[in-house]
Design an enzyme around this catalytic site. Sequence first.
Site, PDB file in Angstrom:
ATOM      1  N   LYS B  79       0.974  -1.128  -0.022  1.00  0.00           N
ATOM      2  CA  LYS B  79       0.098  -0.039  -0.043  1.00  0.00           C
ATOM      3  C   LYS B  79       0.856   1.241   0.108  1.00  0.00           C
ATOM      4  CE  LYS B  79      -3.965   1.841   2.992  1.00  0.00           C
ATOM      5  NZ  LYS B  79      -4.432   1.470   4.135  1.00  0.00           N
ATOM      6  N   SER B 154      -9.597   1.629   3.490  1.00  0.00           N
ATOM      7  CA  SER B 154      -8.440   2.370   2.617  1.00  0.00           C
ATOM      8  C   SER B 154      -7.690   1.573   1.794  1.00  0.00           C
ATOM      9  CB  SER B 154      -7.932   3.429   3.410  1.00  0.00           C
ATOM     10  OG  SER B 154      -7.044   2.899   4.351  1.00  0.00           O
ATOM     11  N   SER B 178      -9.523  -0.614   7.651  1.00  0.00           N
ATOM     12  CA  SER B 178      -9.139  -0.393   6.214  1.00  0.00           C
ATOM     13  C   SER B 178      -8.280  -1.708   5.693  1.00  0.00           C
ATOM     14  CB  SER B 178      -8.072   0.818   6.218  1.00  0.00           C
ATOM     15  OG  SER B 178      -8.805   1.773   6.453  1.00  0.00           O
TER      16      SER B 178
END
Lengths: 492, 520, 96
Positions: B79, B154, B178
């Site tokens: 990420k 997210s 997330s």
Amino acid sequence: MAEQPYTIVIGLEVHVQLLTESKLFCGCSTKFGAPPNTQTCPICIGMPGVLPVMNRRAVELAVKTGLALNCEIARFSKWDRKNYYYPDLPKGFQISQYDLPICRGGYLDVPSPNREGMRRIRIIRVHLEEDAGKSMHDEKAGRADSRIDLNRAGTPLLEIVTQPDIRSPAEAKAFLTELKLLLNYLEVSDCNMQEGSLRVDANINLHIPTEDGQYVATPIVEVKNMNSFRAVERALTYEAQRQYEAFLETGHRLGDVPKQTRGWDEDAQLTRPQRSKEESSDYRYFPEPDLVPVTVTDAELEALRQQLGELPADIRRRLQETYHLNDYDSDVIVNQGRAFVDYFCQLADTCGDGKMAANWAQQDVLRTLNERDWTITQFPISAAELARLLCRVKSGELDTAKARMVFGHMVDHQATVDEAIQSLGIVQVDETELRQLCAELLASNPKVVAEVKSGKDKAIGSLVGQAKKRNPHVNPARVKEICLELIRQETT
Amino acid sequence: MSLSELTASQLLQQLREGRIKAVEVVAHSLRQIDQYDPTVGAFLRVNRDHAFAQAEEIDRRRSRGEKLGKLAGLPVAVKDNICTQGEPTTCASRMLKRFVPPYDATVIAKLKAADAIIVGKTNLDEFAMGGSTETSALGRTCNPWDVTRIPGGSSGGAAACVAARMVPLSVGSDTGGSIRQPAALCGVTGLKPTYGRVSRFGLVAFASSLDQIGPLAQTAEDCALLLEVLAGHDPKDATSIPQPVPPFSETVRQPLEGLRVGWVREHLGEGVSPSVLAAIQEAIKVFQSLGAKVEEVELPHARYAVATYYIIACSEASSNLARYDGVHYGYRTDEKAMLAELAEERRVLQQQGKSEALEDLDTALVRMYRKTRAEGFGAEVKRRIMLGTYALSAGYYDAYYLKALKVRRLIRQDYDKAFQKVHVIVGPVTPTPAFALGEKINDPLAMYLFDLFTVGTNLAGLPAISIPCGFSEDGMPIGLHLQAPPLEEETLLRAAHMFQQVTDWHRRRPPLLDRQAVAT
Amino acid sequence: MISLAEIEKVAVLARLLLTPAESQQMTEQLGKILEYMSLLNEVNTENVEPLAHAVELTNVFREDRVTPSLDREMALANAPHRDEECYRVPAVLGEV
């Protein structure tokens, strides 16, 4: 001192940089004077993703300071974020301590400036926080910029806040001087204002007596930008007078107007109103989530207490009591640091004369150290050896002038007393020989003898000069003594 | 068997046995990315050349008989809020679009030491703030199961790239759900470790007391493999726990005897869509069939979790994001334009004789900060900064932030009490499967409420996992949430693995992969 | 629940510049959110200690040892505006 129509009330907020090798939260060096932005890393630059980790030594130094200042050490202490925006504060917050500081309460006894004993200045709190970087103003092509150097960002600071117990600008200076001495002894900080390792802001107002025996308090002013202890004294002296005049003019009392910030202008020797650093002082303090709290046990406190060593106030007292030194002499010696004190004590103990040791230590030794830029640990004459020299002076074997020559030689050649005396060809004149010489001089100088007999002791001086011509090794003081003695014997 | 069918564990075995080479695995991964990512948009950046070079090196070392790391040859996606040295780390924000960290996050160093091949950085909600990856300023990610829907957030990119079989493993971050929520919405397995289990050093902070990095993969077994590499005490993170890392990759396959499973009435009632409810209830039955005892537990303060979470998270975020001021790194507004604007404003105020407004006018420096942050941050980030600043401000601190910290303790105490009765608590991850792109973007509160099942875990610092447990009528994945006491990741992984041994939800593939098949 | 004036104050505190439309929208959205937050008033938190850290650790330290700093070029590499030695910003207490 002329009677003042008001009482000055001063509180100080002092920031000192701690003598750790590395910064508070990262391993960057804290050394002073490096080229800009060469002592930074992602952590102290506050780059995305970095985390702080507490420097153990910084916490120890904070606790030691608290112990020496008679504070209560918090058994549980935590870290908080103080949020504000400034280009020298890269994270946009300062990690500090808000509601649970490491030390609370306490006091420092300060020698009163007019030698009226000791004044106890109470401490409100002592806490640990990180320093910000530096911003420097720069004008280029008609545009004003600030240049930011983050070398200093993240340096450990101790913030020491006093109660408004200080009653004069001179006392403020005395407080700072005593604090610096204490922190130097503890090896907590250099407290060097020129290098920025000590910074001070002052809060000052006046209490003006009213007719009914009460007093009125003027609005508190924060004074900043003082760059030396002397500047602190001057700034506060100026400010007290300015506040009095302002009061006479406006009658403003504490609470009538918001707290003002004024900066000391060293060139103009006055204070000017200053825009306060943060637009709004809402720092939105909250507990620092990246750092865990600190707990201290009784055992750990005791261990740190053992490490404090004898404190300057106690040393001063001991020098006065044990060696009968006066305030001035004990101050000079204590101000030179622990190693010098130890040197002095060994010197005094070995030669058995505190006053003489003090004189030689303050004058000859200290002068030499300053001339050669040495510390006492680099001084080539050991206390024991110097004591031997002093003993020769005490016994009369060497007069002071010769002793100084011997001293000089010992320093230059790292020689012992005996070696120096020999090298310099100083010969001890036999007592009998000396007496004989004196008798001869008296015999050949009847006029001098007559003058002395009629009360002019000073006339002896010429005999001393002659004696030295006949034998340069004579002790002039002894010559004088013996001649006078012989003359007195004659008259009786 | 196509390489896309293989789990990380299976790939590792084949690599170790010499049946395939790392370069083949990487080549396959990059082909999958080339084929599907133009549609899915999981990646912000792919390191093609570097990945191949690393793969070649690993193959060379393996052929020389050298000892290799635990993940040697496996492609991993990371990420883009986790710092990778020498490579941009953008947090999907204009603010950090060109930021190149001069250091690696601790987890990146661990991945490199394990010889994992970091293939690229994945898309996320800006600064990890969001539940749909829609707030990303640098890319658009969709759900591989239905490209008109959100992948979740997210860590939307990290979940989508595993779901679309672009990589077998990815690394995400979880502050309020997330990792788990996008895992659930994309039909993959995602785990949030106990707070402090994985170092946060190098994870761009959103909410420091809630953030954790964790693995996403097709199976619990794969998650165990990756977690074992990521976890461990880090002296650079003062909140990382000193406990040693259990051998997750070994224990994951050990079944649990006498497992006691708890469920919460409020989590299985109003607000949960029928298909989700049905899937969760079926999943509970599966655990019963595996010998688990199921009983009801209470989390009386669960209904306050969202409010508590958002106050704490936004407060910490408002402080963590204060560093983005255009001074030392990141975006800075056009100074010339800003100065000209300010000069004009000053001129107008002078002309109008508005002396008070003139005095209040921003200085150049303050205006620079304000414009930089206004232009560098998106709307959701700004909203959360505003909320957090307000909650911490004088006069409101007690009512909001302090209050939330107290409720947080009560939430934690609820869990402690519940875990005296059960080993894990099960429930839904989300109230509904993935909704359409754009559906909730204008309703922040509705978006926040979507997190209601996952935020409690972060507040209490617990570990939790999301595993596929079914599909909605229109074919969208549904995730099962398992929460455990602190440090009990093993329990979660073992329970999840048990479940995955007797179900095949986790093996289903998005139809996209068959519609646009890649030659292997 | 929150006024436009308060929003504007908070925006300055947060160093954000909002357009009038954004300020208006923010007032509405934050208002709604804050109203939802008032749910917490239902909870009796008397005698409850705040939980600021999810992990109960204390006394985590590093030793006082110097480690290498970044060389200046690396430190300043991401700076939006710099000279040879320093970051540059519009003057701290400056005028336009």
